[in-house]
Each structure stands twice: as structure tokens, then as C-alpha cells.
Design an enzyme around this catalytic site. Structure first.
Site, PDB file in Angstrom:
ATOM      1  N   ASP A  10      -6.486  13.594 -25.232  1.00  0.00           N
ATOM      2  CA  ASP A  10      -5.828  12.327 -24.710  1.00  0.00           C
ATOM      3  C   ASP A  10      -5.483  11.027 -26.002  1.00  0.00           C
ATOM      4  O   ASP A  10      -6.479  10.890 -27.589  1.00  0.00           O
ATOM      5  CB  ASP A  10      -7.775  11.757 -24.776  1.00  0.00           C
ATOM      6  CG  ASP A  10      -7.352   9.799 -24.719  1.00  0.00           C
ATOM      7  OD1 ASP A  10      -6.361   9.804 -24.820  1.00  0.00           O
ATOM      8  OD2 ASP A  10      -8.626   9.651 -24.118  1.00  0.00           O
TER       9      ASP A  10
ATOM     10  N   GLU B 205      -0.110   4.397  -0.233  1.00  0.00           N
ATOM     11  CA  GLU B 205      -1.601   5.926  -0.455  1.00  0.00           C
ATOM     12  C   GLU B 205      -0.466   7.022  -0.816  1.00  0.00           C
ATOM     13  O   GLU B 205       0.127   7.518   1.008  1.00  0.00           O
ATOM     14  CB  GLU B 205      -2.947   6.129   0.157  1.00  0.00           C
ATOM     15  CG  GLU B 205      -3.462   5.235  -0.294  1.00  0.00           C
ATOM     16  CD  GLU B 205      -4.735   4.481   0.544  1.00  0.00           C
ATOM     17  OE1 GLU B 205      -4.476   4.037   1.486  1.00  0.00           O
ATOM     18  OE2 GLU B 205      -6.242   4.506   0.081  1.00  0.00           O
TER      19      GLU B 205
ATOM     20  N   TYR C 199       0.651  -1.147   0.223  1.00  0.00           N
ATOM     21  CA  TYR C 199      -0.015   0.143   0.477  1.00  0.00           C
ATOM     22  C   TYR C 199       1.047   1.282   0.031  1.00  0.00           C
ATOM     23  O   TYR C 199       2.046   1.511   0.936  1.00  0.00           O
ATOM     24  CB  TYR C 199      -1.318  -0.071   1.483  1.00  0.00           C
ATOM     25  CG  TYR C 199      -2.334  -0.093   0.698  1.00  0.00           C
ATOM     26  CD1 TYR C 199      -2.930   0.702   0.279  1.00  0.00           C
ATOM     27  CD2 TYR C 199      -3.165  -1.240   1.667  1.00  0.00           C
ATOM     28  CE1 TYR C 199      -4.161   0.385  -0.560  1.00  0.00           C
ATOM     29  CE2 TYR C 199      -4.525  -1.590   1.114  1.00  0.00           C
ATOM     30  CZ  TYR C 199      -4.623  -0.853  -0.297  1.00  0.00           C
ATOM     31  OH  TYR C 199      -6.313  -1.422  -0.486  1.00  0.00           O
TER      32      TYR C 199
ATOM     33  N   ARG D 132      -1.095  -2.329 -19.268  1.00  0.00           N
ATOM     34  CA  ARG D 132      -2.464  -1.841 -18.688  1.00  0.00           C
ATOM     35  C   ARG D 132      -2.771  -0.922 -18.172  1.00  0.00           C
ATOM     36  O   ARG D 132      -2.948  -1.221 -16.628  1.00  0.00           O
ATOM     37  CB  ARG D 132      -3.814  -2.427 -18.436  1.00  0.00           C
ATOM     38  CG  ARG D 132      -3.758  -3.581 -19.921  1.00  0.00           C
ATOM     39  CD  ARG D 132      -5.216  -4.113 -19.998  1.00  0.00           C
ATOM     40  NE  ARG D 132      -6.432  -3.611 -20.463  1.00  0.00           N
ATOM     41  CZ  ARG D 132      -5.898  -4.084 -21.462  1.00  0.00           C
ATOM     42  NH1 ARG D 132      -5.641  -4.399 -22.251  1.00  0.00           N
ATOM     43  NH2 ARG D 132      -6.929  -2.963 -22.152  1.00  0.00           N
TER      44      ARG D 132
ATOM     45  N   THR E 231      -3.421   5.665 -22.311  1.00  0.00           N
ATOM     46  CA  THR E 231      -3.081   4.775 -21.413  1.00  0.00           C
ATOM     47  C   THR E 231      -1.789   4.130 -22.405  1.00  0.00           C
ATOM     48  O   THR E 231      -0.789   4.759 -22.524  1.00  0.00           O
ATOM     49  CB  THR E 231      -4.543   3.732 -22.108  1.00  0.00           C
ATOM     50  OG1 THR E 231      -3.596   3.842 -23.769  1.00  0.00           O
ATOM     51  CG2 THR E 231      -4.953   3.618 -21.861  1.00  0.00           C
TER      52      THR E 231
ATOM     53  N   LYS F 191      -1.515   0.588 -24.764  1.00  0.00           N
ATOM     54  CA  LYS F 191      -1.316   0.664 -26.756  1.00  0.00           C
ATOM     55  C   LYS F 191      -0.288   0.951 -27.800  1.00  0.00           C
ATOM     56  O   LYS F 191       0.591   0.039 -27.754  1.00  0.00           O
ATOM     57  CB  LYS F 191      -2.076   1.296 -26.986  1.00  0.00           C
ATOM     58  CG  LYS F 191      -3.882   1.038 -26.577  1.00  0.00           C
ATOM     59  CD  LYS F 191      -4.741   2.557 -26.816  1.00  0.00           C
ATOM     60  CE  LYS F 191      -6.270   2.483 -25.982  1.00  0.00           C
ATOM     61  NZ  LYS F 191      -6.036   2.971 -25.036  1.00  0.00           N
TER      62      LYS F 191
HETATM   63  N1  DSN Z   1     -11.078   0.484 -25.560  1.00  0.00           N
HETATM   64  C1  DSN Z   1     -10.381   1.515 -26.151  1.00  0.00           C
HETATM   65  C2  DSN Z   1      -9.679   1.476 -27.280  1.00  0.00           C
HETATM   66  O1  DSN Z   1     -10.355  -0.203 -28.285  1.00  0.00           O
HETATM   67  O2  DSN Z   1      -9.935   2.273 -28.686  1.00  0.00           O
HETATM   68  C3  DSN Z   1      -9.916   2.629 -26.217  1.00  0.00           C
HETATM   69  O3  DSN Z   1      -9.899   2.955 -24.973  1.00  0.00           O
END
Ligand code: DSN
Length: 420
Positions: free
Chosen positions: A197, A53, A51, A232, A223, A226
Site C-alpha cells: 500500500d 459499469e 454510468y 481523492r 490513493t 496524497k
Molecule cells: N487518512 C489517511 C492519512 O491521513 O494518512 C490515510 O488514508
């Protein structure tokens, strides 16, 4: 995983199945990728027990010296990678990164201008069932019908008419370069702040293969799994003046304890992304996407906006007597994984769609290049032309298997599992 196999054979078997599925199919979901063994090791370890925090040097729990080390390293690497003044590496996901920005800067009911989901925007850009659509007055902007590209004049017109407090740039299914400088100019005209984003294109941005939004936007979220090819998770980059606000909103605002094992894996991801070989990889991702777009176009498929500048493309199936839902199901049967997607001005529902979204980050990680991409386009075409012919689909499946065997992924993991 010998302990897992012994204690929970059901879960062991499912994980084994997933490794085999990832290895044995062609992954064309634009938002997915394969992380390195180093990232898997950084994520699957005892840091999950801790933990922490708070933030490095000011935690609510003792015993944080090692997780502090990890979080500081992750922050410094992310700053360097994107040239950001301040970074928060604690968001568990891209959605939570976006939520922290909304809640730190807006009041419930405030107006936001964001990309229409039907033109490529994300759930957190104003979907009625998402926190963004529930709590904020989201005005959608789309793309120009004739070009299927962002229409900056229309965005400016909407901004002047609605006076949003925030403009959100970024998308989940947009194959073209986004002009962040233009977004900045529009924001300045109407006194809005800019949130970018960059989740889909973060890897390209890290390598200078897409313009970087950091110099233009107060806030940039992403994120990490990708094109960036990490675990993730999510990250927020912002200007120094908003650092305190953002940190407070992530914790204690919307999250509790950070996932320190995931932050360790994010740190490794940023290290890998800082390596010059990452640029070669990203350049190949783009080359492969272009090759796929060109090959499908030559076979008579209309590609939304006429092609791609990044890692993904949208195939318009409206004239093929096939929905995106059918197409993705047929391809999956043949060992090719992709997702249905709305295309701009789609006449079908989000459940059926007229589009297929294809991306090249994952196949590029396994070493596939243009020559094999041409073959993949051929296999897609054969499968989609014979949706009900089991014999044809089986032949495609065999060819997919052959290709995946030439470009194995997680060979070492499979060996370990066989030994377990
Ligand atoms: N779910 C994602 C995508 O496939 O583009 C976006 O966060």
C-alpha cells in the site's frame, strides 16, 4: 460558480469558506495536497452523469465511447508512471483498492501480516472495526524500539511463526524508506503474496525518489490524492496474471458504476506526474520535510526515528506536557493544520496520542521552500510553548497569514468566485 451561488447559496458559501481556509492556513497534514486547476476541471463536469459499469470496450451501458477513451488513457499513463503490467483505475478510494485485493486473494479467516496501526499502519491493515480486522486474522508487525524503524528480522520471525497468506507493506505514518526487496524475500520464504500500500509515498515513487514496489509485489495499491497530488481516489496495480481476478473483484465484486469524472481527473494527475517538473516538486517535498525535522529537532523536539527520508515526520511530544490532540488544536488556532498521531510504543490512547504528524506535500505545492520551512518551525515552537496565551497565538496567526499571502494557492479560483 455563479449558478451554484444562485441555486444553493449555503453550499456556495461553504465551498468559498473552504477555499479561503485552504489558502489562508498552512496545511501540514501529510496526506493532503492541492490539486491543479486542470484536475478540478476534469473532475467537475458532465462525466459525472455517465454510468459505465464494466471496463472499456465491454460496458453494461451504451454511450461509453468517451468515458472509454478517458479510462484507457488513465490506465496507460498509470502503467507508464509506475512500470506496472496491469492497472485498475476504478477503485473509489485507497480503502476500496485494498479491499479488492483482500477479497480477490483471501478467504475469510485467512492470516495476514500487516503493519501495526500503533506503529504507523492504516485502518485497512487490520483495525478491529475495519473489514480487514473483522474478516481476516491480522497479525501486526511493528518497529524496533531502539531505532523506531521496521525490524525485518522480526517480520521474518512472525511470518515463519504465523504463515500468512498475504504480507502487507506500507504505512500512513512511517518516515523512513521501506525495503520492498526484503519484504519479497520474506514472502518467498513463507509462500505469501505481497501487497504494498504505497498511498503516502506514491508521488515519491513515481519520480524514483523512493524504491518502487512494483517489481517486488504481486499487488500495489495507492490513493491518488496524497503526494501524487490528484483527486481523492484509488488505484490498483498488479501483475498480468491477476488482472482478471482484480478487475472482477472491483466490479462487480465491491463496486458498481465507476466515477468517470474522477477517473478523468486521475488521468490528468498521471499526466502531470509524468512531467519532469513533478520530480523537482517531489524532491522539494523531501527537502522541506528534512528542513522541518532538522529545525524542530534543533528546538528540542524529539523526532521519531531521528528524522525522515520522505514527506512526513512524527514529533514526539511525550516530554512536553502536551498531547498530540492538544498540540494539533493549538496549532489550528494559530493557522497551522496538522494531525495528532500515535507514535511507536505510545503510552497514550489513539484519541489523545503523544505525537504530531507533519507533512510537506501541500506547503511545497504552494511554493514554500527550506527558508520558509525554518520560519514555520519557529512558529510551531512559539505556539506550542504558549498554548494558553491568546496574544501569542494571535501573533503567530498573523505571521502565518502573511506567509500564506506570499504563497497564494487557488488565486484564480478566488478571482472567479469574486466575479460570481
Ligand atoms: N487518512 C489517511 C492519512 O491521513 O494518512 C490515510 O488514508
Amino acid at each position: 460558480m455563479k449558478y451554484l451561488k444562485k441555486i444553493d447559496p449555503q453550499i456556495f458559501k461553504a465551498i468559498l469558506g473552504e477555499i479561503k481556509r485552504q489558502d489562508g492556513k498552512l496545511e501540514l497534514i501529510a496526506s493532503e495536497n492541492f490539486v491543479s486547476r486542470a484536475i478540478i476541471e476534469a473532475e467537475a463536469n458532465v462525466m459525472t452523469n455517465k454510468y459505465a459499469e464494466g471496463y472499456p470496450g465491454r460496458r453494461w451501458y451504451n454511450g461509453c465511447q468517451f468515458v472509454d477513451l478517458v479510462e484507457n488513457i488513465a490506465i496507460e499513463r498509470a502503467k507508464k508512471l509506475f512500470g506496472a503490467e496491469h492497472v485498475n483505475v476504478q477503485p473509489h478510494s485507497g480503502s476500496q483498492a485494498n479491499m479488492a485485493v483482500y477479497f480477490s486473494m483471501l478467504n475469510v479467516g485467512d492470516t495476514v501480516l500487516a503493519m501495526d496501526l500503533r506503529c504507523g499502519g492504516h485502518l485497512t491493515h487490520g483495525h478491529a472495526l475495519n473489514f480487514s480486522g473483522k474478516y481476516f486474522n491480522v497479525i501486526p508487525y511493528g518497529v524496533k524500539r531502539s531505532t523506531e524503524r521496521l525490524d525485518y528480522d522480526e517480520i521474518r520471525r512472525l511470518a515463519r511463526a504465523h504463515k500468512p497468506k498475504m504480507i502487507l507493506a506500507g504505512a500512513s505514518a512511517y518516515p523512513r524508506i521501506i525495503d520492498f526487496k526484503k519484504f519479497r524475500e520474506i514472502c518467498d520464504e513463507v509462500g505469501a503474496f505481497l501487497l504494498v500500500d504505497m498511498a503516502h509515498i506514491a508521488g515519491l515513487i513515481a519520480c524514483g525518489l523512493h524504491p518502487n514496489p512494483v517489481p517486488y509485489a504481486e499487488f500495489v495499491t495507492t490513493t491518488t490524492h496524497k503526494t501524487l497530488r490528484g483527486p481523492r481516489s484509488g488505484v490498483i496495480l498488479c501483475r498480468k496474471q491477476f488482472a482478471k481476478k482484480i478487475d472482477r473483484e472491483v466490479f462487480p465484486g465491491i463496486q458498481g458504476g465507476p466515477l468517470m469524472h474522477v477517473i478523468a481527473a486521475k488521468a490528468v494527475c498521471f499526466k502531470e506526474a509524468l512531467n519532469p517538473s513533478f520530480k523537482k516538486y517531489q524532491a522539494q517535498v523531501i527537502k522541506n520535510a528534512r528542513a522541518l525535522s532538522d529545525a524542530l529537532s534543533k528546538k528540542g523536539y524529539r523526532i521519531v526515528s531521528g528524522g525522515t527520508d520522505n514527506h512526513l515526520l512524527l514529533v514526539d511530544l511525550s516530554d512536553k506536557n502536551l498531547t498530540g490532540k492538544d498540540a494539533s488544536r493549538i496549532l489550528d488556532t494559530a493557522g497551522i493544520v496538522a494531525n495528532k498521531n500515535l507514535i511507536p510504543f505510545d503510552r497514550r490512547s489513539a484519541n489523545l496520542t503523544s505525537g504530531l504528524r507533519l507533512g510537506t506535500p501541500a506547503i511545497t505545492t504552494r511554493g514554500i521552500r527550506e527558508k520558509e520551512v525554518a520560519k514555520i518551525a519557529e512558529l510551531i515552537d512559539i505556539a506550542l510553548k504558549s498554548p494558553k496565551d491568546t496574544k501569542v497565538l494571535n501573533t503567530v496567526k498573523k505571521k502565518v497569514k502573511k506567509l500564506t499571502r506570499r504563497f497564494p494557492i487557488y488565486k484564480d479560483l478566488m478571482m472567479d468566485l469574486k466575479r460570481a
